[in-house]
Design an enzyme around this catalytic site. Structure first.
Site, mmCIF file in Angstrom:
data_model
loop_
_atom_site.group_PDB
_atom_site.id
_atom_site.type_symbol
_atom_site.label_atom_id
_atom_site.label_comp_id
_atom_site.label_asym_id
_atom_site.label_seq_id
_atom_site.Cartn_x
_atom_site.Cartn_y
_atom_site.Cartn_z
ATOM 1 N N TYR A 141 0.812 -1.215 0.000
ATOM 2 C CA TYR A 141 0.000 0.000 0.000
ATOM 3 C C TYR A 141 0.856 1.280 0.000
ATOM 4 C CZ TYR A 141 -3.657 3.337 1.142
ATOM 5 O OH TYR A 141 -4.506 4.415 1.121
ATOM 6 N N GLU A 148 1.591 6.405 -7.052
ATOM 7 C CA GLU A 148 0.528 7.340 -7.438
ATOM 8 C C GLU A 148 1.047 8.778 -7.414
ATOM 9 O OE1 GLU A 148 -2.830 6.662 -4.946
ATOM 10 O OE2 GLU A 148 -3.014 4.560 -5.505
#
Length: 219
Positions: A141, A148
């Site tokens: 994560y 991102e």
């Protein structure tokens, strides 16, 4: 409702497994050359899977999903923004290596997460899979959030050059929307959202380990 949730998680697992298998096979056969057309090969299926994930928010609102709303809202929203606003809207971004890396990280977790949820709905516990679901996110994560952030950073020059989503509107007063500023503001929100979501995931993992250890002591 049990049948519906089972079908939903199975559908998501099949879609994400296809993406993950396709990406892995292409990487093994074509190496770095596979990066350039990753989006063109799996983009449509990826978009479908991410749009379907919006239903998870509806599940929570209807009381058939057990996860808290805000962490799930952040997870779903961040992917939709990156996929549809940043990547899909800029053709130049679609051939970047970071897109392949990002998709790989998303699906690495999803191919574990969805079958784990499916077995939970069916009342079946597969300890190794459950443990992996509560553990794999720890490296994956944060790495996906970094990917991102880098994806948004890479897209900024294209939004600045092409003026995508930037508008000058003439109302009773002039209103100017410069989209790169919005993306930069979004970048500042991502770390805060990540910390909030990680805190929730850590709490879930702590509770899972507590229950598992309690069961082991009773044996």
């Amino acid at each position: 409702m049990k049948n519906y949730l089972s079908f939903y998680y199975l559908l998501q697992f099949c879609g994400n497994s296809w993406i993950f298998t396709n990406m892995t096979a292409r990487l093994l056969f074509f190496g770095k050359d596979s990066f350039a057309d990753t989006f063109y090969t799996i983009g449509m299926v990826m978009q479908a899977c991410q749009l379907l994930s919006v239903l998870e928010l509806l599940h929570i609102l209807l009381g058939i999903g057990q996860q808290p709303f805000m962490p799930k809202l952040f997870q779903v929203t961040e992917r939709l923004v990156i996929l549809f606003v940043v990547i899909t809207s800029q053709e130049e971004m679609q051939s970047k290596c970071i897109v392949c890396f990002l998709f790989f990280l998303w699906n690495l977790w999803d191919v574990i997460r969805y079958p784990s949820h499916l077995l939970s709905v069916l009342g079946t516990d597969y300890p190794a899979l459950t443990w992996l679901n509560h553990t794999l996110w720890i490296p994956v994560y944060p790495l996906s959030l970094l990917a991102e952030v880098y994806t948004v950073y890479e897209s900024l020059p294209y939004f600045e050059s092409f003026g995508t989503f930037s508008y000058n509107m003439v109302l009773p007063f002039a209103v100017s929307i410069y989209f790169p500023y919005i993306l930069k503001a979004y970048l500042t929100l991502l770390p805060a959202g990540m910390l909030y979501t990680c805190s929730h995931l850590f709490s879930e993992r702590r509770l899972y380990l507590k229950v598992r250890n309690g069961k082991m002591k009773m044996k």
